[in-house]
Scaffold this active site. Structure first.
Site, PDB file in Angstrom:
ATOM      1  N   SER A  23       0.799  -1.224   0.000  1.00 39.23           N
ATOM      2  CA  SER A  23       0.000   0.000   0.000  1.00 39.23           C
ATOM      3  C   SER A  23       0.836   1.281   0.000  1.00 39.23           C
ATOM      4  O   SER A  23       0.498   2.226  -0.724  1.00 39.23           O
ATOM      5  CB  SER A  23      -0.976  -0.015   1.181  1.00 39.23           C
ATOM      6  OG  SER A  23      -1.919  -1.040   0.973  1.00 39.23           O
ATOM      7  N   THR A  68      -5.674  -3.539   8.169  1.00 37.89           N
ATOM      8  CA  THR A  68      -5.577  -4.913   7.711  1.00 37.89           C
ATOM      9  C   THR A  68      -5.497  -5.855   8.906  1.00 37.89           C
ATOM     10  O   THR A  68      -5.650  -5.416  10.061  1.00 37.89           O
ATOM     11  CB  THR A  68      -4.429  -5.077   6.683  1.00 37.89           C
ATOM     12  OG1 THR A  68      -4.512  -6.393   6.139  1.00 37.89           O
ATOM     13  CG2 THR A  68      -3.039  -4.851   7.265  1.00 37.89           C
ATOM     14  N   LYS A  72      -9.464  -5.629  11.318  1.00 41.71           N
ATOM     15  CA  LYS A  72     -10.612  -5.212  10.495  1.00 41.71           C
ATOM     16  C   LYS A  72     -11.956  -5.252  11.227  1.00 41.71           C
ATOM     17  O   LYS A  72     -12.867  -4.498  10.895  1.00 41.71           O
ATOM     18  CB  LYS A  72     -10.704  -6.079   9.233  1.00 41.71           C
ATOM     19  CG  LYS A  72      -9.604  -5.786   8.240  1.00 41.71           C
ATOM     20  CD  LYS A  72      -9.832  -6.514   6.935  1.00 41.71           C
ATOM     21  CE  LYS A  72      -8.692  -6.240   5.989  1.00 41.71           C
ATOM     22  NZ  LYS A  72      -8.906  -6.755   4.639  1.00 41.71           N
ATOM     23  N   ASN A  93     -11.875  -1.695   6.273  1.00 44.85           N
ATOM     24  CA  ASN A  93     -10.473  -1.645   5.820  1.00 44.85           C
ATOM     25  C   ASN A  93     -10.015  -0.220   5.519  1.00 44.85           C
ATOM     26  O   ASN A  93      -8.856  -0.018   5.169  1.00 44.85           O
ATOM     27  CB  ASN A  93     -10.262  -2.533   4.587  1.00 44.85           C
ATOM     28  CG  ASN A  93     -10.689  -1.833   3.322  1.00 44.85           C
ATOM     29  OD1 ASN A  93     -11.739  -1.199   3.282  1.00 44.85           O
ATOM     30  ND2 ASN A  93      -9.884  -1.927   2.288  1.00 44.85           N
ATOM     31  N   ASP A 108     -12.568  -3.290   0.253  1.00 46.58           N
ATOM     32  CA  ASP A 108     -12.031  -4.572  -0.234  1.00 46.58           C
ATOM     33  C   ASP A 108     -12.994  -5.203  -1.240  1.00 46.58           C
ATOM     34  O   ASP A 108     -12.616  -5.521  -2.372  1.00 46.58           O
ATOM     35  CB  ASP A 108     -11.881  -5.569   0.931  1.00 46.58           C
ATOM     36  CG  ASP A 108     -10.587  -5.374   1.699  1.00 46.58           C
ATOM     37  OD1 ASP A 108      -9.581  -4.987   1.087  1.00 46.58           O
ATOM     38  OD2 ASP A 108     -10.595  -5.623   2.924  1.00 46.58           O
ATOM     39  N   ALA A 133     -14.837 -19.410   2.609  1.00 47.33           N
ATOM     40  CA  ALA A 133     -15.835 -18.735   3.449  1.00 47.33           C
ATOM     41  C   ALA A 133     -15.128 -17.965   4.564  1.00 47.33           C
ATOM     42  O   ALA A 133     -15.658 -17.812   5.653  1.00 47.33           O
ATOM     43  CB  ALA A 133     -16.813 -19.763   4.027  1.00 47.33           C
ATOM     44  N   GLY A 135     -12.576 -14.407   5.711  1.00 45.13           N
ATOM     45  CA  GLY A 135     -12.790 -12.957   5.773  1.00 45.13           C
ATOM     46  C   GLY A 135     -13.032 -12.348   4.405  1.00 45.13           C
ATOM     47  O   GLY A 135     -13.968 -11.556   4.228  1.00 45.13           O
ATOM     48  N   GLY A 250      -5.798 -11.394  -8.517  1.00 43.30           N
ATOM     49  CA  GLY A 250      -6.040 -10.670  -7.265  1.00 43.30           C
ATOM     50  C   GLY A 250      -5.409  -9.289  -7.204  1.00 43.30           C
ATOM     51  O   GLY A 250      -5.840  -8.449  -6.417  1.00 43.30           O
TER      52      GLY A 250
END
Ligand code: NAP
Length: 287
Positions: A23, A68, A72, A93, A108, A133, A135, A250
Site C-alpha cells: 500500500s 488490515t 478489520k 479496511n 475490499d 468462506a 474474511g 487478485g
C-alpha cells in the site's frame, strides 16, 4: 511524495504483520502523480495497542487509514460512524478522518466488484461459484449478492459456508447455496456457472502448485477470478487460461481497493494504472 512540508497530510496502514504491504508504494506513487501533499506510511500495531492507535490517529489528525489483519473487525466499535456496507459486512479496511470524526468503510469487496466489472463481467443474474468462506469471502459474497448474482459457496469446512449463507439470507433472497468443497460438489456447482471465484489462500506463495479446482472442470465459458495476488498468475488462473477462459487476478482487486480508499481521502480520481505499476514493482521486490 515529493517533499514533506509542515502542511503534508498523513495517511497510512495499520496491521500486524505489516512489513510486506504494497500500500505505501501504491499510494505514494498516486500522491506524487497527482501532485498532492500527502504521505503514506505503514504502522505495525499490535492487537492490544489498537485502542491507543486510534486515539493517536485522532490526536495527530492523520487524514486516512487502511486497516488490515488483525484489526478489520476490532476497529469497528472504536470509530464514530460506519458506512452501511461496512456495517453489513462486519469489517472495515478504510477510515476517513474528517475533523476528528472517524468513519469506517470497506473498499475490499467493492474493489473486487470493480475488478470484475472492469474485465467486462456484470454480476447481475449471473451464477457465481465462490470457493472459501473466510474474511475475504464474506465481503465478496455480500457485494455479489447485492449486485444481483446467484451464489454457490463451497468451503473445506462446510459449517463456515453454511454460516455465511445463513448470514446473507437475512439480507438477500435470490439463489444462495452452501456446500462442502469436494470434486463432486464443484462439478455440480460449475454446471451452468458463469464465474468461478477462488477466495481461499490456496495457490499463494509458497504453495504455488496447489489448486482446489481440477483442470478438467474448467471451461472457456466460465470466467475465473483468483483473489490471490502473489503469484500474479496462480496455477488456477494458468489452467483456466489454458481452457480458454477469461481470467482475473487478485492484484486488480488489491489496486482497486486502494484506489477507492484514495478517492475517499483525497476527493481526487485515483490514477489506477500508476497505482498498479507501483504495486507490481513492490511485488517484484518481495521475491
Ligand atoms: P481467511 O479468513 O483465513 O480464510 C481462508 C479461507 O481459505 C477459508 O475459507 C479456508 O477454509 C480456505 N482455505 C485455506 N487453505 C485451504 C486449503 N488448503 N484447502 C481448502 N481451503 C483452504 O483468509 P482471507 O483473509 O479470507 O484471505 C484469503 C486469501 O485471499 C489470502 O490469500 C489473501 O492474501 C487473499 N486476499 C486477497 C485480497 C486482494 O485484494 N486481492 C484481499 C483479501 C485477501 P476453512 O474455512 O476450511 O479453513
Amino acid at each position: 511524495m515529493s517533499s514533506i512540508t509542515g502542511k503534508t497530510r498523513v495517511c497510512g496502514i495499520i496491521g500486524d504483520p505489516i512489513e510486506h504491504t504494497m500500500s505505501p508504494a501504491m499510494h505514494n506513487a498516486a500522491f506524487k502523480a497527482l501532485g498532492l501533499d500527502y504521505a503514506y506510511l505503514a504502522f505495525r500495531v499490535r492487537k492490544e495497542a489498537l485502542k491507543n492507535a486510534i486515539a493517536g490517529l485522532k490526536a495527530l489528525g492523520i487524514a486516512g487509514l487502511n486497516v488490515t489483519i488483525p484489526h478489520k473487525v476490532d476497529i469497528m466499535p472504536l470509530l464514530d460512524k460506519l458506512d452501511p456496507l461496512a456495517e453489513k459486512m462486519g469489517a472495515v479496511n478504510t477510515v476517513v478522518n474528517e475533523d476528528g470524526i472517524l468513519t469506517g468503510y470497506n473498499t475490499d469487496a467493492p474493489g473486487f466488484l470493480q475488478a470484475l466489472k472492469s474485465s467486462g463481467i456484470e454480476p447481475k443474474d449471473k451464477k457465481i461459484v465462490v470457493i472459501g468462506a473466510g474474511g475475504a469471502a464474506k465481503g465478496i459474497t455480500f457485494v455479489l449478492a447485492e449486485a444481483g448474482a446467484g451464489l454457490v459457496i463451497l468451503n473445506r469446512t462446510p459449517s463456515r459456508a453454511e454460516e455465511l449463507a445463513a448470514q446473507m439470507a437475512r439480507f438477500y433472497k435470490q439463489g444462495l447455496k452452501a456446500m462442502a468443497l469436494s470434486e463432486a460438489n464443484l462439478e455440480k456447482a460449475l454446471a451452468g456457472a458463469d464465474v468461478l471465484v477462488n477466495t481461499t489462500s490456496a495457490g499463494m506463495v509458497p504453495d504455488v502448485d496447489l489448486t482446489l479446482v481440477p483442470a478438467r472442470l474448467l471451461r472457456a465459458d466460465i470466467a475465473v477470478f483468483d483473489i490471490v495476488y502473489n503469484p500474479r498468475e496462480t496455477r488456477l488462473l494458468r489452467e483456466a487460461k489454458a481452457a480458454g477462459a477469461r481470467t482475473i487476478g487478485g492484484l486488480d482487486m488489491l489496486v482497486w481497493q486502494g484506489a477507492l480508499a484514495f478517492e475517499k481521502w483525497t476527493g481526487h480520481k485515483a490514477p489506477f494504472e500508476i497505482m498498479k505499476q507501483a504495486a507490481v514493482k513492490a511485488l517484484q521486490h518481495e521475491k
